[in-house]
Design an enzyme around this catalytic site. Structure first.
Site, PDB file in Angstrom:
ATOM      1  CB  VAL B  86      36.751  34.818   0.656  1.00  0.00           C
ATOM      2  CG1 VAL B  86      38.172  35.180  -0.249  1.00  0.00           C
ATOM      3  CG2 VAL B  86      37.202  35.202   2.223  1.00  0.00           C
ATOM      4  CB  CYS B  87      36.625  37.848  -4.287  1.00  0.00           C
ATOM      5  SG  CYS B  87      36.361  37.664  -6.301  1.00  0.00           S
TER       6      CYS B  87
END
Lengths: 115, 138, 93, 115, 93, 138
Positions: B86-87
């Site tokens: 997940v960024c």
């Protein structure tokens, strides 16, 4: 004067259409006698859908609008033409209006919510 | 890289999900990824970006009759041991914090689903460079 | 009469707002709606629908700081007054 | 072949344009020599903006693209015409292309990301 | 050649996808993109751009269960194969 | 209801925010609400719906140079003691849980900003019925 809900979105793309219907039903439950107007991509909500596993069928909720006290259902004729949809294919069918009637319906609303 | 195994042509995919949990891209990406695995292809990494980071938020509770795509993604990623990033910038900006990021706010919580990790955009670029095919959804 | 808020430059959203307006209604351009001032075609179409056209100062200055416009530039306080003078208010985002 | 970023959104409406630029810069930082193509509403990102208190000016980030290794900047001429914008008003200006060149640019990309 | 994924029926998004296609490319309609089959005008415009037109079975059956179509209906497994045979894949959501 | 006070015409507003935190509607709604209060008008209630419920998520951490609209909304609502209701259905579906909703998931957390409460759509309908003017943003 009664509240006006304007539905402009497709039924399945995200939660907007669903949350619009939930808001409309809440309004009707408070005995506000809302009107609902389907325009542009919103008319696609009125095409009967197949049931999908694990997902509520939004069109079936719309078919029950009258039972929940939403008696005034309006559909934009120009939007039907854009998508090549006939009124007879829709559930519920609602009352057809032309573009020239839209502004007046908005002006006579107690308040307006777009979904 | 593409490889020939047991007579089949095996390809590798890098997948990016930018769609919010209830948007159609979240479903498209998951079903596409499942079909990749079912055919014996490999997934280098799934990278969650934009509103796709909300798929990593573990506190979602859907009403009956609605699918929790974050939970289904988690099951799939864990079952197949696929790298799920997940960024971190997109997540923290939206309030999706893991234990380490929560600690910076003096909160003792972890909102990230198990099986997902927070990391940077470089993980996405690296996966795209490695994979045969890059796909994005949403 | 109604006050319409147009906060998008998306073709479909602009057309929807335009089709919902009568000449007695007011229209406030805000957010990305201020880009309507940049497009001759869009602006002509909107002014044909109503003369009561306004643009929100803060969003115009942010997005198109160098644009000269002949339509009324208003601030938030004036927007509040315009809302009170209109009914209903409709948002096109 | 190099990666292609296609920007289609206005600069301030939400986070999409900003996150597109951040992804583009990350790609350039990994020495991938990305190309960026501005089309439709995306060309509005190239109009210089006024600074706002507390908010990063996205156009200033775009003006620094070359410094960060993004050397190939493409702008759709038809989109400029739609908004009545002249190339000279843009920063950075980029290379103008017509609609007929777009498909070929996409076909020659290593991979494509749209924001 | 490229594979384009069109997942929207928004006028602007459809036009953008259409303008990005060449006749050698493939186009898959999925999500709300399947509504392109409902609109004569939209479908004509897309088939003029490419003959390699596909629609995702699951989304077609959900959104337009009663529609007859002459274009190729494919499932997820076939979509994976189409993606492997194309480069690059471009998503228009 | 509208009332005449000290020579000014005072109006009441019901405000609904459907815009995500970084979308323009979140800013428009806040600045509009501030201008209402500055002119002596009243705000019956602010109702957060759709992606607007993310404004109530307290773990957002914006990078330098970006505004946290949720925090600014909170400051404004608390300072002026304005009733702030986050739609419970829209919030729980997205993972924005208060202590009571978290407990149903066996989690000892509260993700809702102080000053906001979770409640139903009836709160929005009631506010619209009471107020002179109904506005929505996003």
């Amino acid at each position: 004067m009664s509240p006006l809900f304007i539905f402009t979105e497709t039924p399945n793309n995200n939660t907007q259409a669903r949350e619009g219907v939930e808001a409309l039903l809440a309004c009707a439950a408070f005995d506000q006698k809302p009107t609902v107007m389907f325009i542009d991509q919103g008319i696609l909500q009125l095409i009967p859908q197949a049931d999908q596993i694990g997902s509520k069928n939004l069109n079936k909720m719309l078919q029950a609008l009258e039972i929940y006290g939403v008696e005034s259902i309006i559909v934009c004729a120009n939007s039907l033409a854009r998508f090549g949809v006939k009124l007879a294919e829709l559930k519920p069918q609602g009352k057809l209006i032309t573009l020239s009637e839209r502004a007046s319906i908005i002006q006579h609303a107690a308040w307006v919510a777009c979904f | 890289m593409a490889s020939q195994e047991a007579g089949f042509f095996m390809a590798s995919f890098s997948i990016c999900i930018k769609a919010a949990p209830q948007a159609s891209g979240a479903a498209h990406g998951l079903e596409f990824a499942k079909a990749c695995i079912a055919q014996g292809h490999s997934i280098v990494r799934v990278f969650f970006y934009g509103d796709g980071v909300y798929l990593g938020l573990k506190t979602q509770a859907l009403p009956q009759g609605e699918i929790c795509w974050g939970k289904l993604w988690q099951n799939f990623l864990v079952d197949h041991k696929i790298d799920a990033v997940v960024c971190i910038a997109a997540a923290v900006r939206r309030g999706i914090v893991d234990a380490a990021e929560a600690r910076r706010q003096n909160l003792d919580i972890d909102l990230l689903r198990e099986g997902f990790v927070l990391s940077g955009l470089g993980q996405w670029i690296a996966a795209n460079s490695t994979a045969d095919h890059t796909m994005s959804f949403g | 009469m109604a006050l319409h808020l147009l906060a998008s430059i998306d073709i479909e959203c602009v057309a929807r707002c335009r089709a919902s307006l009568s000449s007695a209604d007011s229209l406030l351009l805000l957010g990305d709606g201020v880009y309507a001032l940049q497009s001759e075609e869009t602006l002509t179409s909107l002014t044909a629908a109503t003369n009561n056209l306004f643009v929100l100062a803060e969003d115009l200055l942010c997005r198109l700081p160098h644009l000269d416009t002949s339509i009324s530039v208003i601030n938030y306080a004036q927007w509040v007054q315009l809302s009170i003078a209109s009914a209903p208010v409709v948002s096109w985002y």
